[in-house]
Design a protein around this motif. Structure first.
Motif, mmCIF file in Angstrom:
data_model
loop_
_atom_site.group_PDB
_atom_site.id
_atom_site.type_symbol
_atom_site.label_atom_id
_atom_site.label_comp_id
_atom_site.label_asym_id
_atom_site.label_seq_id
_atom_site.Cartn_x
_atom_site.Cartn_y
_atom_site.Cartn_z
ATOM 1 N N PHE A 67 7.380 -1.688 10.924
ATOM 2 C CA PHE A 67 6.569 -2.903 10.835
ATOM 3 C C PHE A 67 6.155 -3.283 12.255
ATOM 4 C CE2 PHE A 67 7.937 -5.084 6.657
ATOM 5 C CZ PHE A 67 8.358 -3.904 6.081
ATOM 6 N N ILE A 68 4.907 -3.095 12.609
ATOM 7 C CA ILE A 68 4.393 -3.504 13.919
ATOM 8 C C ILE A 68 3.855 -4.925 13.753
ATOM 9 C CG2 ILE A 68 2.720 -3.054 15.747
ATOM 10 C CD1 ILE A 68 4.809 -0.845 15.513
ATOM 11 N N GLY A 69 4.407 -5.860 14.518
ATOM 12 C CA GLY A 69 4.042 -7.264 14.348
ATOM 13 C C GLY A 69 5.010 -7.960 13.415
ATOM 14 N N ALA A 70 6.261 -7.519 13.435
ATOM 15 C CA ALA A 70 7.271 -8.034 12.508
ATOM 16 C C ALA A 70 7.650 -9.482 12.777
ATOM 17 C CB ALA A 70 8.516 -7.155 12.551
ATOM 18 N N GLY A 71 7.179 -10.055 13.882
ATOM 19 C CA GLY A 71 7.455 -11.461 14.166
ATOM 20 C C GLY A 71 6.750 -12.410 13.218
ATOM 21 N N SER A 72 5.844 -11.872 12.419
ATOM 22 C CA SER A 72 5.215 -12.654 11.355
ATOM 23 C C SER A 72 6.220 -12.684 10.206
ATOM 24 C CB SER A 72 3.903 -11.993 10.924
ATOM 25 O OG SER A 72 3.335 -12.685 9.854
ATOM 26 N N THR A 73 7.215 -13.540 10.339
ATOM 27 C CA THR A 73 8.402 -13.500 9.489
ATOM 28 C C THR A 73 8.117 -13.647 7.999
ATOM 29 O OG1 THR A 73 9.714 -14.345 11.323
ATOM 30 C CG2 THR A 73 10.688 -14.506 9.139
ATOM 31 N N VAL A 74 7.254 -14.562 7.614
ATOM 32 C CA VAL A 74 6.982 -14.765 6.186
ATOM 33 C C VAL A 74 6.312 -13.532 5.591
ATOM 34 C CG1 VAL A 74 5.711 -16.137 4.497
ATOM 35 C CG2 VAL A 74 6.888 -17.273 6.382
ATOM 36 N N PHE A 75 5.323 -12.986 6.290
ATOM 37 C CA PHE A 75 4.640 -11.794 5.802
ATOM 38 C C PHE A 75 5.623 -10.622 5.741
ATOM 39 C CE2 PHE A 75 1.818 -8.100 6.116
ATOM 40 C CZ PHE A 75 0.927 -8.394 5.102
ATOM 41 N N ALA A 76 6.434 -10.456 6.796
ATOM 42 C CA ALA A 76 7.414 -9.367 6.822
ATOM 43 C C ALA A 76 8.424 -9.510 5.688
ATOM 44 C CB ALA A 76 8.122 -9.332 8.178
ATOM 45 N N LYS A 77 8.880 -10.732 5.443
ATOM 46 C CA LYS A 77 9.857 -10.984 4.372
ATOM 47 C C LYS A 77 9.299 -10.585 3.011
ATOM 48 C CE LYS A 77 10.130 -15.044 2.555
ATOM 49 N NZ LYS A 77 10.005 -15.295 1.143
ATOM 50 N N ASN A 78 8.083 -11.020 2.729
ATOM 51 C CA ASN A 78 7.481 -10.718 1.428
ATOM 52 C C ASN A 78 7.239 -9.222 1.258
ATOM 53 O OD1 ASN A 78 7.512 -13.444 0.846
ATOM 54 N ND2 ASN A 78 5.391 -13.765 1.425
ATOM 55 N N LEU A 79 6.723 -8.596 2.286
ATOM 56 C CA LEU A 79 6.451 -7.162 2.219
ATOM 57 C C LEU A 79 7.750 -6.371 2.086
ATOM 58 C CD1 LEU A 79 4.232 -5.055 2.279
ATOM 59 C CD2 LEU A 79 4.376 -5.073 4.767
ATOM 60 N N LEU A 80 8.754 -6.745 2.851
ATOM 61 C CA LEU A 80 10.043 -6.066 2.787
ATOM 62 C C LEU A 80 10.667 -6.191 1.397
ATOM 63 C CD1 LEU A 80 12.135 -4.464 4.393
ATOM 64 C CD2 LEU A 80 13.195 -6.644 4.983
ATOM 65 N N ALA A 81 10.588 -7.368 0.808
ATOM 66 C CA ALA A 81 11.133 -7.562 -0.543
ATOM 67 C C ALA A 81 10.426 -6.650 -1.541
ATOM 68 C CB ALA A 81 10.992 -9.023 -0.964
ATOM 69 N N ASP A 82 9.113 -6.536 -1.424
ATOM 70 C CA ASP A 82 8.367 -5.656 -2.324
ATOM 71 C C ASP A 82 8.767 -4.195 -2.118
ATOM 72 O OD1 ASP A 82 7.036 -7.840 -3.373
ATOM 73 O OD2 ASP A 82 5.239 -7.551 -2.150
ATOM 74 N N ILE A 83 8.901 -3.779 -0.868
ATOM 75 C CA ILE A 83 9.257 -2.387 -0.558
ATOM 76 C C ILE A 83 10.664 -2.063 -1.047
ATOM 77 C CG2 ILE A 83 9.817 -0.828 1.363
ATOM 78 C CD1 ILE A 83 7.395 -2.106 2.857
ATOM 79 N N LEU A 84 11.611 -2.919 -0.737
ATOM 80 C CA LEU A 84 13.008 -2.636 -1.097
ATOM 81 C C LEU A 84 13.282 -2.758 -2.586
ATOM 82 C CD1 LEU A 84 14.925 -4.281 1.884
ATOM 83 C CD2 LEU A 84 14.270 -1.879 1.567
ATOM 84 N N ALA A 85 12.360 -3.330 -3.332
ATOM 85 C CA ALA A 85 12.511 -3.406 -4.787
ATOM 86 C C ALA A 85 12.350 -2.027 -5.432
ATOM 87 C CB ALA A 85 11.503 -4.392 -5.374
ATOM 88 N N PHE A 86 11.765 -1.083 -4.714
ATOM 89 C CA PHE A 86 11.621 0.280 -5.226
ATOM 90 C C PHE A 86 12.891 1.066 -4.921
ATOM 91 C CE2 PHE A 86 7.239 -0.706 -5.649
ATOM 92 C CZ PHE A 86 6.794 0.150 -6.640
#
Length: 170
Positions: A67-86
């Motif tokens: 994740f480049i730009g991971a300091g965008s915490t809300v966006f990173a959190k949502n994307l990470l949750a979607d990814i790790l759900a797989f």
């Protein structure tokens, strides 16, 4: 609304800002309700991406996702949750990179909490070094904004608003 939509349709695909709206639709609908986007997650996008990767044989449990730009915490959190759900991605290496050490640390803490909540066991690493984050990466996600909130985000909302459109971040 859910009852009326249920009478005329076979399913509801809804893009809402509030997650409570989609759960409310699902509660009162007699047909399937698909979350196209809420403030909690964007599962259709990550599902489409993951299915494409799976079809091409590129979805592996040992993937490194940067994740480049991971300091965008809300966006990173949502994307990470979607990814790790797989299940195929639940044990991946997640490399968080940002230029702001404070925001990066916050995103790292949030990433661990998301993983714990989902019962996923990714290896989570955080770095200020872009080259280190990208080294060995199978996938790289860029999520930074040129211009910051002002003028970047403000302009992104003001221009569509001028023409009567409500812009969402996507």
């Amino acid at each position: 609304i859910a009852e009326t939509l249920s009478r005329y349709n076979d399913l509801i695909v809804a893009r809402t800002m509030k997650h409570d709206t989609i759960t409310g639709l699902a509660e009162f609908a007699s047909i399937p309700v698909i979350n196209a986007l809420t403030d909690l997650s964007h599962p259709c996008q990550i599902m489409a991406d993951a299915l494409t990767l799976k079809e091409r044989g590129l979805l592996t449990k040992s993937a490194k996702i940067t994740f480049i730009g991971a300091g965008s915490t809300v966006f990173a959190k949502n994307l990470l949750a979607d990814i790790l759900a797989f299940p195929e991605l639940a044990n991946s290496t997640i490399s968080l990179m940002d230029i702001d050490p404070v925001r990066l640390k916050t995103s790292e803490i949030v990433a661990h909490r998301v993983a714990d909540f989902l019962g996923a066991e990714p290896k989570i690493e955080a770095t200020l070094d872009r080259r280190a984050a990208l080294d060995g990466a199978d996938y790289a996600i860029s999520m930074f904004q040129v211009g910051g909130y002002k003028p970047g985000t403000v302009i992104d909302f003001e221009i569509p608003k001028k023409y009567g459109l409500r812009q969402t971040i996507a």
